[in-house]
Design an enzyme around this catalytic site. Sequence first.
Site, PDB file in Angstrom:
ATOM      1  N   SER A 281       3.264  22.322 -27.249  1.00  0.00           N
ATOM      2  CA  SER A 281       1.907  22.000 -26.959  1.00  0.00           C
ATOM      3  C   SER A 281       1.310  22.057 -25.554  1.00  0.00           C
ATOM      4  O   SER A 281       1.988  22.511 -24.749  1.00  0.00           O
ATOM      5  CB  SER A 281       1.672  20.557 -27.393  1.00  0.00           C
ATOM      6  OG  SER A 281       2.168  19.868 -25.900  1.00  0.00           O
ATOM      7  N   ASP A 282       0.158  22.438 -25.644  1.00  0.00           N
ATOM      8  CA  ASP A 282      -0.490  22.538 -24.094  1.00  0.00           C
ATOM      9  C   ASP A 282      -0.267  20.986 -23.475  1.00  0.00           C
ATOM     10  O   ASP A 282      -0.295  19.997 -24.271  1.00  0.00           O
ATOM     11  CB  ASP A 282      -1.876  22.846 -24.179  1.00  0.00           C
ATOM     12  CG  ASP A 282      -2.559  23.493 -22.829  1.00  0.00           C
ATOM     13  OD1 ASP A 282      -1.663  23.087 -21.579  1.00  0.00           O
ATOM     14  OD2 ASP A 282      -3.429  24.071 -22.518  1.00  0.00           O
TER      15      ASP A 282
END
Length: 763
Positions: A281-282
Site C-alpha cells: 500500500s502507499d
Amino acid sequence: MRHSVLILLAGLVIASCAPKSEMDRFIDDLMAGMTLEQKIGQLNLHSSPGFISAERVTEEDENAKLLRQGLLGGIYGSGNPALLRQCQEIALESGAGIPLIFGMDVIHGHETVFPVPLALSTSWNMDLIERSARIAATEAAASGINWVFSPMVDICRDARWGRIVEGGGEDPYLGGEIARAMVYGYQGRDASVGTDEVLACVKHYALYGGAEAGRDYNSVFLSRQEALNGYMNPYKAACEAGAASYMSSFNEFEGIPASMNTWLMQDILRDSWGFDGFIVSDATAIAEEVNHGIGDLQEISARSLKAGLDMDMNSDGYIGTLKESLEEGRIKEADIDRACRRILKAKYRLGLFEDPYRYLDDARYNSTVYTQENRAAAREMARECQVLLKNDGILPLSKGAKVAVVGPLAKDSDAMKGTWAMSRKPCVTLWQGISEVSNASYAEGSWLYKDAELEDAVRHSIFRAFAPGMQIPPVHTTPQSALIAEAVAKARQADVVVACVGEVPNMNGEGASRTDISLPDAQRELLQALKATGKPVVMVLVTGRPLTLVEEDAQMDAILNVWSPGSEGGYAVADVLFGDANPSAKLTTSFPRSAGQLPLYYNHKSTGRPHPDDAPYKKFVSCYIDEVNAPLYPFGYGLSYTTYEYGPVTLSAGEMPLNGTVKASVTVTNTGSRAGDEIVQLYIHDVYATSTRPVKELKGFKKIHIETGQSVQVDFTLTKEELSYYNHDLEWVCEPGDFEIMIGPNSRDTQGAMLAVKAADAS
Ligand code: BGC
C-alpha cells in the site's frame, strides 16, 4: 462457456502436476515453520521520520520493538548501511529469523541526483532514462537498499497536481516506454538479481494522476474505458518488463479505494496482465480507507487483503487486526499465506535467504556512490532535459559577455535537487555553473512570493512536518524593493540578464497542488523590472510542473526551462546557455495559457461542436469566451539552436490488411548552422470508430542526430497494435477503416497521410 471451464480445469491439473520450483519448495518449508503472527509480520512495512535520519536503532525505537517480535517484513526510508545492518541482525535473531527487505524513495537518482522524472521524460531518450535508473540502482544497492519506490508512472493531464513532476507526463504511449526503461534500469534486463540490481515498485497503482481538480489525494472519476486507454499503459508496460512490485494509490476509483480495489489489483493487474509479484500500500493508505468512509480499521484491512493488497505500509492495519478477522471468519488463513508467500518470493529473488547482508557492504558504498563518473552522467543527462521554449536569437550566449545572474533561484541548491531527492550532497547551483564560465555578477532580485506567510509555507512546511524543532529562518528579511533595485543596477551594468526564477522544490511534488500556476507575483515583478532596463533577458525557469507563461513568453528574449536538473544542474544549464550543448528536449506535458483550461492534454476527444485550437471565441461551439483552446506550448514542443525542415509524410501503401504492416516515412533536414538531435513524432487518428477516439495519439517517436545541411529519412512501422484501443466492451481491437497518420516535430505542427485498414476478409 463449457469449453473455457474445461480449459481452466486442464490448466489446474497441469499446474498441480508441474514440479515445484526450488524456490517454492524452500518457501513451503519456511512457511510450514512460521506462526500466524510471524506470517502477518511479513506483511508489515514501517518507517518513521526519526528513524530515517537515525544512526543507530535504540531500545525505545518502536521499529526495534516490532523487529524483536518478528512483526516487520521490511523497513523503508533509510540509506544508512550501518543502521540497516543492525536492523537485519535484530530481525534474524527474532522468531522466524527472516531477513528484512529495505525500501527507499529512490526517484531520480540516489546520492547522485538526476533531473526530476518529468524532466527526464522530456529527453525522449530511453537509453538515457534506463541508464539513470541503472546508476540509481547501483548507488541505492551500495547503500543497503534493495527495493526502490519507483518508477512513478501516473499519467497526469492537470498541471495543478504537484506530483506531475514525478512522472513521465500526459501521454500513455510515451509513459509506457519510460516505465519499461526504468524497470529495466532498476532490475536489469533478465530475471536474475545481482547485488547491483534492486526491485522496482511501480506506483501509484492506479490512476492517481487523475485526481479531480489537480488536488492531491482527491477522488478520480474516470470510466474503465478511459482509464484503460488514457492511463493504464505505463502500469502495463512496467509489468511486461518484469516489475517485481506495485504500490497501491491513495485515490478511489469507481467508489472503491484503490488499495482495496479488486478490479484494479486482481482482475487487471494479476489476471489480465499476469503480474505475480507483491503489492504494497502507499503510506497509511489502508488506514485512510476509514476516511474514505468504508469501515473501521479491521474491516478495511480485511477487505484490502482479500482484494490482493499484500503489504501494509505504515497503517498497522494488518498486524493490528488480521488475526482477529481470521478468528471471526472475515478472512481465511489462505489469504494471509498468499500475501506472505509473495513477499517471501521477493526476498528469495533478492538472494536474501542465501545472504541477508549481501547489500550491506561498506566498502562498496565509497567506491560506488556519488562518483565522478556518476556525476558526469548526471551532467550529460541534464543537458538533454532542458526545453528551450522561446529564443529570439539571444541564445546561445557568448562566454565573453557580461552576465547579470539574478533571481531567488540562482543560488538555491535544493531547487536544483528537486522533490524526492534524499541525497546529502549539495547540487551545483545556476550561479556556480554560469559564473565559472563567464564574467558574471549576482543579485538575489526578489522574494518568492509577496505574501510572507505563503512564502514561509512553501519553503518550510516540510521541515515543520519532518524535522520538528529545526530552526526555521525568517523570510522577507530584505525589502522586495531593495532586492529589485540591486538586480536592476546589476542588469544595467551587464550585456545580458539571466533571470533564475520559478518553483522551489516544495512548490511541487507530494501535497503541493496549486490553483494558480503562474510564476509567483514577486518574481513576475522582478522580471518586469529587468525588462524595463532594456537589456536582453533570458529566463531560466526552474519548475516541476507546466506553468502559465503568456506574459513571460511575450516579454522575455528567451526562455529555457531547466526543471530541477540535479546534482550537476548548474553546469549543465551553463553548457546549454553558452552553446556547448544544443538543446533537444521536448515537452511531455502541454503548457496551458491559463489554469482555467485545465485539465489540458493534446490527446483529447473531439466534441460534437469542435472549434479550431487557436480560433477566437464563437458562440455555441466548444471554446472559452476569454481564452483560446490551444496551449501556449503544445505536447512534444521544444526548440533547438538549429532548425529542421520536415518533408511530406509518405506511406509504403495506402491500404493495410488488418494483419499487415505499413511503413510511414518522413525526411528531416537540418537547415540551420549547428548539428542537433531532433525528436520526430508519429501520431495517429482513428477517423471513425465504434467509440469516440482522441484527435491525435502518439504511437511512435525517434530521436535522431542530424549534421548541418544533412537530411535523414525516418521510418516508422505501423501494425494493428499501434491502431488498436479498448472499445466499449473493454476489448483491445483494431477496427478497420480510415486512419490519419501524422508526423511532425510536436503534436501541433504535424502533416498527415491517409491509411485505410482493411478487414481480414475484405478484398
Ligand atoms: C508517497 C509515495 C512514497 C511513500 C513512501 C507516500 O507519501 O505517496 O510515493 O513512496 O510515501 O515514502
